[in-house]
Design a protein around this motif. Structure first.
Motif, mmCIF file in Angstrom:
data_model
loop_
_atom_site.group_PDB
_atom_site.id
_atom_site.type_symbol
_atom_site.label_atom_id
_atom_site.label_comp_id
_atom_site.label_asym_id
_atom_site.label_seq_id
_atom_site.Cartn_x
_atom_site.Cartn_y
_atom_site.Cartn_z
ATOM 1 N N PRO A 9 0.842 -1.211 0.000
ATOM 2 C CA PRO A 9 0.000 0.000 0.000
ATOM 3 C C PRO A 9 0.877 1.260 0.000
ATOM 4 O O PRO A 9 1.971 1.273 0.568
ATOM 5 N N GLU A 10 0.381 2.302 -0.615
ATOM 6 C CA GLU A 10 1.136 3.558 -0.735
ATOM 7 C C GLU A 10 1.472 4.140 0.632
ATOM 8 O O GLU A 10 2.557 4.642 0.862
ATOM 9 N N GLY A 11 0.552 4.060 1.574
ATOM 10 C CA GLY A 11 0.804 4.587 2.910
ATOM 11 C C GLY A 11 1.910 3.829 3.623
ATOM 12 O O GLY A 11 2.695 4.409 4.386
ATOM 13 N N LEU A 12 1.992 2.532 3.395
ATOM 14 C CA LEU A 12 3.035 1.729 4.013
ATOM 15 C C LEU A 12 4.410 2.105 3.468
ATOM 16 O O LEU A 12 5.378 2.226 4.225
ATOM 17 N N VAL A 13 4.499 2.313 2.179
ATOM 18 C CA VAL A 13 5.782 2.694 1.571
ATOM 19 C C VAL A 13 6.226 4.061 2.098
ATOM 20 O O VAL A 13 7.396 4.251 2.468
ATOM 21 N N ARG A 14 5.321 4.996 2.160
ATOM 22 C CA ARG A 14 5.649 6.337 2.660
ATOM 23 C C ARG A 14 6.064 6.281 4.128
ATOM 24 O O ARG A 14 7.045 6.894 4.539
ATOM 25 N N SER A 15 5.347 5.496 4.929
ATOM 26 C CA SER A 15 5.679 5.351 6.345
ATOM 27 C C SER A 15 7.047 4.689 6.522
ATOM 28 O O SER A 15 7.822 5.079 7.406
ATOM 29 N N PHE A 16 7.344 3.708 5.696
ATOM 30 C CA PHE A 16 8.640 3.027 5.777
ATOM 31 C C PHE A 16 9.786 4.004 5.545
ATOM 32 O O PHE A 16 10.751 4.038 6.316
ATOM 33 N N ARG B 119 6.303 5.913 16.154
ATOM 34 C CA ARG B 119 5.754 5.894 14.778
ATOM 35 C C ARG B 119 5.768 4.486 14.196
ATOM 36 O O ARG B 119 4.860 4.103 13.461
ATOM 37 N N TYR B 120 6.784 3.700 14.531
ATOM 38 C CA TYR B 120 6.853 2.311 14.066
ATOM 39 C C TYR B 120 5.694 1.505 14.633
ATOM 40 O O TYR B 120 5.040 0.752 13.901
ATOM 41 N N GLN B 121 5.432 1.650 15.929
ATOM 42 C CA GLN B 121 4.328 0.920 16.544
ATOM 43 C C GLN B 121 2.987 1.347 15.951
ATOM 44 O O GLN B 121 2.111 0.518 15.719
ATOM 45 N N ARG B 122 2.845 2.634 15.670
ATOM 46 C CA ARG B 122 1.609 3.141 15.065
ATOM 47 C C ARG B 122 1.440 2.578 13.642
ATOM 48 O O ARG B 122 0.344 2.162 13.258
ATOM 49 N N ALA B 123 2.505 2.549 12.859
ATOM 50 C CA ALA B 123 2.432 2.003 11.508
ATOM 51 C C ALA B 123 2.161 0.501 11.541
ATOM 52 O O ALA B 123 1.419 -0.018 10.701
ATOM 53 N N ARG B 124 2.750 -0.172 12.503
ATOM 54 C CA ARG B 124 2.532 -1.612 12.602
ATOM 55 C C ARG B 124 1.079 -1.925 12.940
ATOM 56 O O ARG B 124 0.490 -2.870 12.408
#
Length: 117
Positions: free
Chosen positions: A50-57, A104-109
């Motif tokens: 997903p686009e949001g996952l790539v941006r968050s990464f 932010r990592y925990q939030r993205a996860r």
């Protein structure tokens, strides 16, 4: 004895010529190379994540890079320059960036469903 009579029967005319550098197929004792079927790699597509996952990464990569840089630079400023105030400030800035990146990592996860526990 002439020069031709002193030669061995299998001695080449010019030992350095390219034709004489190839090994004799009858005297080659090396094993045959095995054949391997190499599968085709999968075609990566930008639609796999997903686009949001790539941006968050990539945001997390930048945050943790800054955190590691500051965590390493702070003690070096203290040890090599004797600048305790600036070195301590840079070190604690690195700790803050590391904590922010972890949150932010925990939030993205949680957002993208990375709960494989």
């Amino acid at each position: 004895m002439s020069e031709d009579e002193e030669r061995w029967p299998a001695e080449p005319d010019d030992p350095g010529s390219p034709g004489n550098l190839e090994p004799d197929p009858e005297s080659d004792l090396s094993p045959e190379a095995p054949t391997v079927d190499i599968p085709e790699p999968p075609d990566p597509s930008e639609n796999d994540a997903p686009e949001g996952l790539v941006r968050s990464f990539w945001k997390l990569v930048a945050i943790f890079n800054v955190a590691l840089f500051a965590l390493a630079l702070g003690p070096m400023l203290v040890v090599f320059r004797g600048d305790v105030v600036d070195g301590g400030a840079v070190f604690f800035l690195g700790v803050a960036f590391f904590f922010y990146g972890y949150v932010r990592y925990q939030r993205a996860r949680a957002t993208f469903g990375g709960d494989d526990d």
